[in-house]
Scaffold this active site. Structure first.
Site, short mmCIF file in Angstrom:
data_model
loop_
_atom_site.label_atom_id
_atom_site.label_comp_id
_atom_site.label_asym_id
_atom_site.label_seq_id
_atom_site.Cartn_x
_atom_site.Cartn_y
_atom_site.Cartn_z
CB SER A 136 39.00 44.89 46.32
OG SER A 136 37.89 44.06 46.13
CE LYS A 162 36.14 46.28 44.12
NZ LYS A 162 36.64 46.33 42.74
CE LYS A 164 35.26 42.18 44.72
NZ LYS A 164 35.00 42.43 43.29
CG ASP A 189 32.86 45.04 42.43
OD1 ASP A 189 31.87 44.86 41.70
OD2 ASP A 189 34.03 44.73 42.08
CD GLU A 214 34.14 47.67 40.67
OE1 GLU A 214 34.55 48.23 41.70
OE2 GLU A 214 34.83 46.86 40.01
CG ASP A 239 35.10 45.28 36.72
OD1 ASP A 239 35.73 45.00 35.69
OD2 ASP A 239 35.39 44.76 37.83
CE LYS A 263 38.82 44.27 37.54
NZ LYS A 263 37.70 43.38 37.87
N GLY A 291 41.76 45.48 39.56
CA GLY A 291 42.75 44.45 39.83
C GLY A 291 42.12 43.09 39.71
O1 SMG Z 1 43.33 42.76 42.63
O2 SMG Z 1 42.75 43.59 44.55
C1 SMG Z 1 42.51 42.96 43.53
C2 SMG Z 1 41.12 42.43 43.34
C3 SMG Z 1 40.16 43.53 43.14
O3 SMG Z 1 37.89 43.20 43.65
C4 SMG Z 1 38.77 43.05 42.85
N1 SMG Z 1 38.57 42.48 41.67
O4 SMG Z 1 35.39 42.78 40.15
O5 SMG Z 1 36.83 44.25 40.58
C5 SMG Z 1 36.46 43.09 40.62
C6 SMG Z 1 37.27 42.01 41.30
C7 SMG Z 1 37.40 40.80 40.49
C8 SMG Z 1 38.33 39.80 41.07
S1 SMG Z 1 37.82 38.23 40.82
C9 SMG Z 1 39.28 37.31 40.92
MG MG Z 2 34.70 44.77 39.89
#
Ligand code: SMG
Ligand code: MG
Length: 370
Positions: A136, A162, A164, A189, A214, A239, A263, A291
């Site tokens: 990500s 992915k 953001k 995402d 996402e 998510d 998650k 994650g």
């Molecule tokens: O653990 O690699 C990781 C982070 C993956 O993008 C990620 N998580 O919305 O999926 C999600 C975000 C939330 C993380 S906010 C700390």
């Molecule tokens: Mg997410």
């Protein structure tokens, strides 16, 4: 049955190798609550996936700490001999707070499995010993920096990128990455940053052959996602909106998504996560493991979960080096084929290094069964 004799909570902090920016904020360090339970037979570890502020969900570290201290831990001690599969019902008098609940359930489960010499992966029903990993990528300061980061992760072997996104930093960035890398599995995402009236952004993103988009809309919404999914070709993945197996069923029945991010912390623990997995499988909907920038404790937990059969897409289960120069545990190292091994030792299969854990600790509190 397991009797928890004591619980230790620690607030730990570890620097991130690079800042991680999402549509709701930026982190430069990982700060989380780690629980250690001691039973009659073993120790168990659980990592809370909440963050410093209540911005991914309504939970945050100090809130989780307090709800564990004031409600969950006393209930767990009062229950005496507990079967981990009953722990959720012991905690049910507390509404919500899934991340706090998951922390204790994971720690107790880890202790129980260590006492039996059984791995978490085997307990959950794992069908593979390696899992495919994606990465990500946070919102970068510029398109050039983003392209450089993506190139670096692809060179390491990650199987899915992915990105953001947030309003204003979306279509052009995705186009640039897609033009540079025509064949890769690419997704975005939004962390709930858009509204239904932004449908044109998602129509524009349809042109880039994304694996999924996402959580585009509100963090609790199902209905508007179902309307958006009808308007676009790209699969919506939920998510934040999926907080239980019941939510997953509702989302799939409504047509709000065609893919689910699981998650374990967001849904209240591994047992509910498995139920989300099972509901999705029943409908033929693929899931993947999300994650929360976990340390090696939470990441090993995620790897065991990601080994279940319906985890059919690469997860945000990246290697230690993507997050930290030094983790609490031994590093998890990506193979050139973009996989990580599923831990196979008892419980979560890893232990925090005592010296590193101590060095990362900002606060500790201990609770004993009376
Ligand atoms: O653990 O690699 C990781 C982070 C993956 O993008 C990620 N998580 O919305 O999926 C999600 C975000 C939330 C993380 S906010 C700390
Ligand atoms: Mg997410």
């Amino acid at each position: 049955m397991t009797r928890v004799r004591s619980l230790e909570l620690r607030l730990v902090a570890i620097p991130l190798v690079r800042p991680f920016r999402t549509s709701f904020g930026e982190s430069t360090e990982k700060v989380c609550v780690i629980a250690r339970v001691e039973t009659d037979d073993a120790l168990g570890w659980g990592e809370c996936v909440s963050d410093v502020e209540p911005n991914f969900s309504e939970e945050w570290n100090d809130g989780a700490w307090n709800v564990i201290r004031d409600f969950l831990a006393p209930a767990m001690f009062a229950a005496g001999d507990v079967d981990v599969e009953r722990l959720a019902s012991v905690f049910a008098f507390v509404r919500g707070n899934p991340m706090a609940k998951a922390t204790l359930e994971n720690a107790v489960l880890d202790a129980e499995l260590r006492a039996q010499g059984r791995s978490l992966a085997s307990y959950l029903g794992a069908v593979r010993d390696r899992v495919g990993c994606g990465v990500s990528v946070g919102i970068a300061p510029s398109t050039d920096v983003l392209l450089e980061q993506v190139g670096g992760y692809l060179a390491e072997g990650y199987r899915r990128i992915k990105l953001k996104i947030e309003p204003g930093t979306d279509v052009d960035r995705v186009r640039a990455v897609r033009e540079a890398y025509r064949e890769i599995l690419l997704s975005v995402d939004a962390n709930a940053a858009y509204r239904l009236t932004d449908v044109e952004v998602f129509r524009a993103l349809d042109e880039f052959g994304l694996l999924m988009v996402e959580q585009p809309l509100h963090h609790e919404d199902l209905w508007e996602h179902s309307l958006l999914q009808r308007e676009i070709r790209t699969d919506v993945c939920l998510d934040e909106s999926i907080r239980s197996a019941a939510d997953a069923r509702a989302a799939i029945e409504l047509g709000s998504c065609r893919i689910v991010n699981i998650k374990q912390g967001r849904v209240g623990g591994l047992l509910e996560a498995k139920r989300v997995h099972d509901v999705a499988a029943e409908f033929g909907v693929p899931v993947w493991c999300g994650g929360m920038l976990e340390t090696g404790i939470g990441r090993s937990t995620n790897l065991a979960l990601a080994a279940l059969p319906n985890f059919r897409l690469p997860g945000d289960t990246s290697a230690t080096s993507r997050y930290f120069a030094e983790d609490l545990t031994e590093p998890l190292v990506l193979e050139a084929d973009g996989t990580l091994p599923v831990p196979n030792g008892p419980g979560i299969g890893v232990d925090p290094d005592p010296a590193r854990l101590e060095a990362a600790t900002r606060r500790t509190e201990r609770f004993e069964k009376e």
